[in-house]
Scaffold this active site. Structure first.
Site, PDB file in Angstrom:
ATOM      1  CE  LYS A   1      -3.450   2.409   2.843  1.00 22.07           C
ATOM      2  NZ  LYS A   1      -4.318   2.397   4.010  1.00 22.07           N
TER       3      LYS A   1
ATOM      4  CD  GLU B   1       9.238  -6.109   6.891  1.00 26.23           C
ATOM      5  OE1 GLU B   1       9.199  -5.096   6.482  1.00 26.23           O
ATOM      6  OE2 GLU B   1       9.086  -6.383   8.254  1.00 26.23           O
TER       7      GLU B   1
ATOM      8  N   GLY C   1      -4.756  -1.801   5.061  1.00 27.03           N
ATOM      9  CA  GLY C   1      -3.941  -3.103   4.510  1.00 27.03           C
ATOM     10  C   GLY C   1      -4.719  -4.482   5.043  1.00 27.03           C
ATOM     11  NE  ARG C   2      -6.358  -4.023  11.020  1.00 30.05           N
ATOM     12  CZ  ARG C   2      -5.649  -2.679  11.094  1.00 30.05           C
ATOM     13  NH1 ARG C   2      -4.535  -2.467  10.503  1.00 30.05           N
ATOM     14  NH2 ARG C   2      -6.190  -1.599  11.772  1.00 30.05           N
TER      15      ARG C   2
ATOM     16  CD  GLU D   1      -1.407  -4.430  11.494  1.00 32.61           C
ATOM     17  OE1 GLU D   1      -2.396  -4.402  10.472  1.00 32.61           O
ATOM     18  OE2 GLU D   1      -0.397  -4.588  11.405  1.00 32.61           O
TER      19      GLU D   1
ATOM     20  CG  HIS E   1      -3.563 -35.431  17.100  1.00 27.58           C
ATOM     21  ND1 HIS E   1      -3.862 -36.545  17.779  1.00 27.58           N
ATOM     22  CD2 HIS E   1      -4.660 -35.301  16.434  1.00 27.58           C
ATOM     23  CE1 HIS E   1      -5.100 -37.345  17.313  1.00 27.58           C
ATOM     24  NE2 HIS E   1      -5.340 -36.464  16.329  1.00 27.58           N
TER      25      HIS E   1
ATOM     26  CE  LYS F   1       5.923  -1.088  10.102  1.00 28.00           C
ATOM     27  NZ  LYS F   1       4.678  -0.213   9.137  1.00 28.00           N
TER      28      LYS F   1
HETATM   29  O1  F6P Z   1       3.495  -2.947   9.679  1.00 24.84           O
HETATM   30  C1  F6P Z   1       1.979  -3.262   9.717  1.00 24.84           C
HETATM   31  C2  F6P Z   1       1.748  -2.864   8.120  1.00 24.84           C
HETATM   32  O2  F6P Z   1       1.451  -1.501   8.155  1.00 24.84           O
HETATM   33  C3  F6P Z   1       0.243  -3.389   8.175  1.00 24.84           C
HETATM   34  O3  F6P Z   1      -1.028  -2.922   8.483  1.00 24.84           O
HETATM   35  C4  F6P Z   1       0.182  -3.763   6.523  1.00 24.84           C
HETATM   36  O4  F6P Z   1      -0.697  -4.647   6.239  1.00 24.84           O
HETATM   37  C5  F6P Z   1       1.812  -4.074   6.415  1.00 24.84           C
HETATM   38  O5  F6P Z   1       2.326  -3.402   7.331  1.00 24.84           O
HETATM   39  C6  F6P Z   1       2.151  -3.967   4.942  1.00 24.84           C
HETATM   40  O6  F6P Z   1       1.959  -2.560   4.553  1.00 24.84           O
HETATM   41  P1  F6P Z   1       2.250  -2.189   3.095  1.00 24.84           P
HETATM   42  O7  F6P Z   1       1.126  -2.747   2.412  1.00 24.84           O
HETATM   43  O8  F6P Z   1       2.199  -0.848   3.004  1.00 24.84           O
HETATM   44  O9  F6P Z   1       3.555  -2.689   2.683  1.00 24.84           O
END
Ligand code: F6P
Length: 509
Positions: A190, A196, A250-251, A336, A367, A476
């Site tokens: 987003k 990452e 995002g979620r 979250e 189990h 972060k």
């Molecule tokens: O670190 C949390 C977050 O902001 C989530 O809410 C989000 O889904 C995820 O990181 C990824 O964010 P982006 O889509 O901006 O890479």
């Protein structure tokens, strides 16, 4: 004013010590959007249900829901609307006419067009060959929903792979068996700032160059983002860019172009069925009275168990192996959204909010950690998800699976007396049983929307903002400021000096 001063809240707090006398009646079933919710194994007798309904009235759940569905800026800390329901409302209610509908329709067309070109083999890589494998790079909301849906729905397109972790082993292991000439990367973010995702995308680009040569590899990249300008400025160039918007959390984004992996794997018709199922749940949430409203009842049961009865955990147990990623998906959606300790005005809360959510598919979990659930010193609440129609041709397996789901539900709730303490099952562990007629795209969409609205309703009952996630920022920032010290290029903070020198001595880096 704290929620604890509301008359219904006080009534519930007074009832809590005698909750055991308030077991729900047998056959307490409600239905909506094709799903059935069985609340027979909850402390939801009429004496509890009535004050819970009253609490929803006193917290203005219906008015807040209508504000959500009108597109009002209910995300108060970030001053923006929360419009994931718009992504699936089509030309119909509940969000018809809300600003943004035309853009949503146009982007859905772009998604359809790109899906058709990739699945039809018309979009090709540098070597002129169609794509057989698609690697979706993204994390959190930019990965978990698509991962869950791709696993849940029939696979009729290219093979989908997901890379989220910054641990290079995740990318390396995924790429090892793949052919660069037929591999397409989706970079889903987003913000297009997530460390990452950008790190994995750069390494993927280097992997392509190492195998396909120095020519630009844009044709192997699709970017999906709410900030197209950031893609243009990024070192990873994408041949195609799909958009979504700031007003999609995002979620809550799998309904947008973030769902491209779903459309590629299951087909565009399945993707649109998924939207239709979610839309049906939106309408149900909007129209059904509290006593027959699945998201509201599931939310109310959760608040009762967590906040009034003090149950710290929620075990989500899908008796459907293709929903194996549901607990991971819901960990983000619920924790979250509602893992918060202050109210809408930022004041510390004086009651408990979101439980710790965990789970595994049945029967695997039986189990493993079910021992804790049946006989541990704390009680968790449970949500079991069952699919009526077999998901495999092996009918005998399905009957056994269903028998196990019902057996666990009864064992949690009814328990079994035994004079030998080791063999005694106290029971009284509440269960909500959610049943899908089939694990198809429509009912899958309805299930996810059920959970979205459950989370929303709980956020209203707890008086918290479910739509920000400030708690993830500190880590972060610290990681950014520690990077140079970890590389040995800057002096570490005093408290980390000993640890970092020990780490280096182990040749970890
Ligand atoms: O670190 C949390 C977050 O902001 C989530 O809410 C989000 O889904 C995820 O990181 C990824 O964010 P982006 O889509 O901006 O890479």
């Amino acid at each position: 004013m704290s929620r604890t001063t509301l008359p219904a809240w006080r009534a519930l707090a007074a009832l809590a010590p005698q909750h055991a006398a308030h077991r729900a009646p047998h056959g307490f079933l409600v239905s909506g959007a094709g799903l059935t919710l069985d609340l027979s194994r909850q402390y939801l007798g009429a004496g509890v249900l009535r004050p819970l309904e009253q609490l929803a009235v006193e917290c203005a759940v219906a008015q807040r829901r209508d504000a959500l569905l009108r597109g009002e800026p209910i995300n108060v800390t970030e001053n923006r609307a929360v419009l994931h329901a718009l992504l699936r409302s089509g030309a119909a209610a509940p969000l018809a006419g809300v600003e943004g509908s035309a853009e949503v329709a146009a982007e859905l067309d772009a998604l359809r067009d790109l899906t058709d070109r990739i699945r039809g083999g018309r979009l090709r890589g540098l070597a002129g060959r169609p794509f057989t494998d698609v690697v979706a790079i993204g994390i959190g909301g930019s990965s978990l929903g698509p991962q869950l849906a791709v696993q849940a729905l029939p696979k009729t397109g290219p093979r989908l792979h997901f890379v989220s972790n910054i641990d290079g082993a995740a990318l390396e292991d995924t790429l090892a068996p793949l052919d660069a000439a037929t591999t397409l990367f989706l970079v889903i973010s987003k913000t297009f700032t997530t460390e990452e995702t950008l790190t994995n995308a750069r390494s993927a680009q280097a992997w392509l160059h190492a195998r396909l040569g120095p020519d630009p590899v844009d044709a192997h990249f699709v970017a999906i983002t709410a900030r197209p300008a950031a893609v243009a400025a990024s070192p990873v160039k994408a041949g195609q860019v799909l958009r979504f918007w700031d007003w999609v959390g995002g979620r809550y984004s799998l309904w947008s172009t973030v769902g491209l992996p779903i459309a590629l794997s299951a087909g565009m018709a399945a993707f649109e069925d998924m939207l239709a199922g979610a839309r049906a749940m939106d309408m149900h949430f909007r129209d059904a009275p509290f006593a027959g409203n699945l998201p509201m009842l599931l939310a109310a049961a959760g608040v009762w168990n967590r906040t009034f009865l003090g149950m710290p955990g929620l075990a989500v147990l899908p008796y459907a192996h293709r929903l194996a990623r549901l607990p991971a998906y819901l960990q983000q959606l619920e924790m979250e959204s509602n893992g918060k300790r202050v109210d809408l005005e930022g004041r510390a809360l004086d009651y408990e909010t979101c439980p710790l959510l965990f789970g595994e598919p049945g029967t695997d979990g039986q189990h493993s950690f079910h021992q804790w659930l049946h006989q541990g010193t704390s009680r968790a609440a449970h949500e079991l998800i069952v699919v009526a129609r077999p998901m495999s041709a092996l009918g005998e397996h399905h009957d056994k699976l269903l028998a196990n789901a019902l057996a666990q539900a009864d064992a949690f709730w009814l328990g079994r007396d035994n004079p030998d303490g080791h063999r005694h099952y106290p029971g009284g562990r509440p269960v909500s049983l959610i049943t899908l007629p089939a694990l198809d795209a429509f009912h899958f969409g309805a299930l996810i929307a059920l959970y979205e609205h459950k989370v929303f309703t709980q956020g209203v009952l707890w008086n918290i903002n479910s739509f920000d996630q400030m708690g993830v920022e500190l880590g972060k920032q610290l990681a950014t400021s520690l990077a140079a010290a970890v590389r040995g290029e800057a002096a570490p903070p005093d408290h980390l000096a000993a640890y970092l020198s020990a780490l280096r001595a182990m040749h970890v880096r």
